[in-house]
Scaffold this active site. Structure first.
Site, short mmCIF file in Angstrom:
data_model
loop_
_atom_site.label_atom_id
_atom_site.label_comp_id
_atom_site.label_asym_id
_atom_site.label_seq_id
_atom_site.Cartn_x
_atom_site.Cartn_y
_atom_site.Cartn_z
N LYS A 1 0.83 -1.21 0.00
CA LYS A 1 0.00 0.00 0.00
C LYS A 1 0.87 1.27 0.00
CE LYS A 1 -2.47 -1.00 3.73
NZ LYS A 1 -1.87 -2.33 4.12
N ARG B 1 -0.88 -9.09 13.43
CA ARG B 1 -1.41 -8.05 12.52
C ARG B 1 -2.26 -8.70 11.43
NH1 ARG B 1 3.85 -5.26 10.64
NH2 ARG B 1 2.51 -3.87 9.43
N ARG C 1 12.06 -5.50 5.52
CA ARG C 1 11.86 -4.19 4.89
C ARG C 1 12.26 -3.08 5.85
NH1 ARG C 1 5.35 -2.72 4.64
NH2 ARG C 1 5.10 -2.63 6.89
N ARG D 1 10.76 -1.26 11.24
CA ARG D 1 9.62 -1.10 12.15
C ARG D 1 9.62 -2.17 13.23
NH1 ARG D 1 4.24 -0.06 8.62
NH2 ARG D 1 3.39 -1.21 10.40
N ARG E 1 -9.94 0.69 8.92
CA ARG E 1 -9.48 -0.66 9.20
C ARG E 1 -10.59 -1.51 9.81
NH1 ARG E 1 -3.83 0.23 8.86
NH2 ARG E 1 -2.68 -1.33 9.98
P1 AMP Z 1 0.31 0.42 9.35
O1 AMP Z 1 1.54 1.25 9.17
O2 AMP Z 1 -0.85 0.90 8.49
O3 AMP Z 1 0.58 -1.05 9.20
O4 AMP Z 1 -0.18 0.63 10.87
C1 AMP Z 1 0.65 0.28 11.96
C2 AMP Z 1 -0.17 0.13 13.21
O5 AMP Z 1 -0.83 1.36 13.54
C3 AMP Z 1 -1.28 -0.90 13.14
O6 AMP Z 1 -0.83 -2.20 13.41
C4 AMP Z 1 -2.23 -0.39 14.24
O7 AMP Z 1 -1.74 -0.66 15.53
C5 AMP Z 1 -2.13 1.12 14.05
N1 AMP Z 1 -3.12 1.61 13.06
C6 AMP Z 1 -2.87 2.18 11.86
N2 AMP Z 1 -4.01 2.53 11.24
C7 AMP Z 1 -5.02 2.15 12.08
C8 AMP Z 1 -6.43 2.22 12.00
N3 AMP Z 1 -7.05 2.74 10.93
N4 AMP Z 1 -7.15 1.72 13.04
C9 AMP Z 1 -6.55 1.19 14.12
N5 AMP Z 1 -5.23 1.08 14.25
C10 AMP Z 1 -4.46 1.56 13.24
#
Ligand code: AMP
Length: 211
Positions: free
Chosen positions: A13, A167, A127, A156, A88
């Site tokens: 993404k 996740r 990554r 990360r 999400r």
């Molecule tokens: P990402 O970088 O999009 O994979 O997000 C990393 C982490 O941030 C996720 O595993 C969640 O803990 C939190 N997070 C990001 N976006 C959301 C969302 N829309 N709703 C809830 N938690 C989120």
């Protein structure tokens, strides 16, 4: 144009967001990036996010919705925006629909990037992001061109096999129900996220009406 990028962690993404931003001149709004910045800066909200995020759980809806509302009110979102990692959950999607409707706006496309879980694990572990340019590399699949970049890559905390398993579980339980939600709304564009970055890029642009 208002676009949502949907897909499991590691679907690409963030990478494909760069293409959409460059082509349509709309800002990328990544809730994950906003949450990581708040954690890094140790803001009061960041302290709340930390436990959820680093354990691979979703942050509660009410905490994330406010972040998105504030960001979408900024002037650079006036002509469109690209949401990456939001919504999400179905509750977040319903909230977004209502919030946009109240402002006379609506989503145009929801691009779903589909990738098998087995491939996701390979892609995510290894990554890293170059903190200077923001470019994402992968030690095996897209190695940094110089040792300098390699040495400064930031990985990360939630990109480990253990946290990734959680996740993915969150994705299948809480986020995947958005697929029928947006299908019913006639907004869903399905993309095969397997193949080279360029192949996927062509599919994404094709789905948005440009190739
Ligand atoms: P990402 O970088 O999009 O994979 O997000 C990393 C982490 O941030 C996720 O595993 C969640 O803990 C939190 N997070 C990001 N976006 C959301 C969302 N829309 N709703 C809830 N938690 C989120």
């Amino acid at each position: 144009m208002n676009v949502i990028l949907l897909g499991p962690p590691g679907a690409g993404k963030g990478t494909q967001a760069e293409t959409i931003m460059g082509t349509y001149h709309i800002p990328q709004i990544s809730t994950g990036d906003i949450i990581r910045a708040a954690i890094k800066n140790q803001t009061p909200k960041g302290m709340e996010f930390k436990n959820y995020s680093e354990a691979g759980s979703l942050v509660p809806d009410a905490l994330v919705d406010g972040l998105v509302e504030d960001r979408l009110a900024e002037p650079d979102c006036a002509n469109g925006f690209l949401l990456d990692g939001f919504p999400r959950t179905v509750v977040q999607a319903q909230w977004l629909d209502q919030m946009l409707k109240a402002r006379g706006r609506a989503m145009d496309h929801v691009v779903l990037i589909e990738v098998d879980d087995a491939i996701i694990v390979e892609r995510i572990v290894g990554r890293g992001v170059d903190p200077i340019t923001g470019k994402i590399y992968h030690l095996k699949f897209d190695p940094p061109p110089t040792d300098d970049i390699k040495n400064r890559l930031v990985f990360r905390k939630d990109d480990t096999t253990e946290v990734l398993t959680l996740r993915l579980r969150e994705y299948h339980q809480k986020t995947a129900p958005l697929i029928p939600y947006y299908e019913r709304a006639g907004l869903l564009r399905r993309i095969d996220g397997q193949g080279s970055i360029d192949e996927v890029k062509q599919r994404v642009l094709g789905a948005l009406g440009r190739s």
